[in-house]
Design a protein around this motif. Sequence first.
Motif, mmCIF file in Angstrom:
data_model
loop_
_atom_site.group_PDB
_atom_site.id
_atom_site.type_symbol
_atom_site.label_atom_id
_atom_site.label_comp_id
_atom_site.label_asym_id
_atom_site.label_seq_id
_atom_site.Cartn_x
_atom_site.Cartn_y
_atom_site.Cartn_z
ATOM 1 N N CYS A 27 8.377 43.552 8.936
ATOM 2 C CA CYS A 27 9.783 44.448 8.743
ATOM 3 C C CYS A 27 9.513 45.712 9.601
ATOM 4 N N VAL A 28 10.827 46.058 9.906
ATOM 5 C CA VAL A 28 10.935 47.379 10.460
ATOM 6 C C VAL A 28 11.574 48.417 9.458
ATOM 7 N N GLU A 29 11.277 49.692 9.509
ATOM 8 C CA GLU A 29 12.366 50.630 8.878
ATOM 9 C C GLU A 29 13.055 51.833 9.674
ATOM 10 N N ILE A 30 14.116 52.198 9.350
ATOM 11 C CA ILE A 30 14.740 53.050 10.136
ATOM 12 C C ILE A 30 15.044 54.287 9.263
ATOM 13 N N ALA A 31 15.029 55.456 9.777
ATOM 14 C CA ALA A 31 15.521 56.626 9.253
ATOM 15 C C ALA A 31 16.538 57.408 10.044
ATOM 16 N N GLU A 32 17.636 57.844 9.754
ATOM 17 C CA GLU A 32 18.647 58.253 10.428
ATOM 18 C C GLU A 32 18.611 60.036 10.119
ATOM 19 N N SER A 33 18.949 60.735 11.217
ATOM 20 C CA SER A 33 19.294 62.098 11.438
ATOM 21 C C SER A 33 20.296 62.280 12.321
ATOM 22 N N PRO A 34 21.214 63.352 12.242
ATOM 23 C CA PRO A 34 22.051 63.464 13.321
ATOM 24 C C PRO A 34 21.767 63.335 14.722
ATOM 25 N N ALA A 35 20.545 63.758 15.255
ATOM 26 C CA ALA A 35 20.179 63.761 16.534
ATOM 27 C C ALA A 35 19.199 62.420 16.844
ATOM 28 N N THR A 36 18.765 61.783 16.084
ATOM 29 C CA THR A 36 18.015 60.897 16.352
ATOM 30 C C THR A 36 17.856 59.638 15.041
ATOM 31 N N ILE A 37 17.391 58.261 15.656
ATOM 32 C CA ILE A 37 16.956 57.448 14.782
ATOM 33 C C ILE A 37 15.605 56.950 15.100
ATOM 34 N N ALA A 38 15.045 57.038 13.883
ATOM 35 C CA ALA A 38 13.420 56.888 13.753
ATOM 36 C C ALA A 38 13.218 55.296 13.541
ATOM 37 N N ILE A 39 12.405 54.795 13.961
ATOM 38 C CA ILE A 39 12.021 53.029 13.732
ATOM 39 C C ILE A 39 10.312 53.268 13.504
ATOM 40 N N ARG A 40 9.915 52.750 12.589
ATOM 41 C CA ARG A 40 8.643 52.261 12.336
ATOM 42 C C ARG A 40 8.410 50.900 11.758
ATOM 43 N N ASP A 41 7.002 50.484 11.718
ATOM 44 C CA ASP A 41 6.677 49.126 11.135
ATOM 45 C C ASP A 41 6.460 49.475 9.634
ATOM 46 N N SER A 42 7.049 48.654 8.942
ATOM 47 C CA SER A 42 7.183 48.933 7.529
ATOM 48 C C SER A 42 5.533 48.529 6.837
ATOM 49 N N ALA B 247 2.376 55.017 8.400
ATOM 50 C CA ALA B 247 1.600 56.234 8.727
ATOM 51 C C ALA B 247 1.599 56.205 10.184
ATOM 52 N N GLY B 248 1.850 54.763 10.858
ATOM 53 C CA GLY B 248 1.515 54.608 12.261
ATOM 54 C C GLY B 248 2.628 55.273 13.047
ATOM 55 N N PRO B 249 2.549 54.970 14.280
ATOM 56 C CA PRO B 249 3.710 55.532 15.340
ATOM 57 C C PRO B 249 5.208 55.118 14.953
ATOM 58 N N ILE B 250 5.748 56.129 15.394
ATOM 59 C CA ILE B 250 7.272 56.539 15.220
ATOM 60 C C ILE B 250 8.164 56.350 16.400
#
Length: 64
Positions: A19-34, A38-41
């Motif tokens: 699974c992946v998770e996303i987080a949104e901000s006005p300037a970026t979308i962050a994606i990480r492995d669920s 604590a790993g790379p984003i």
Amino acid sequence: MGSTVWRKSSYSGDQGGDCVEIAESPATIAIRDSKTPAGPILTIEPAAFSTFLAWTGGGATGAE
């Protein structure tokens, strides 16, 4: 990204897996492995994420 709110796809079950998770901000979308929060984003611009979703067939609501 300490106070970031992460969302997992509604298509992901509660059985773990890939699974992946996303987080949104006005300037970026962050994606990480669920499995390794604590790993790379990976961060990309919202327009690039929208293009990716359109390419995969996810459309604007594919991030859910």
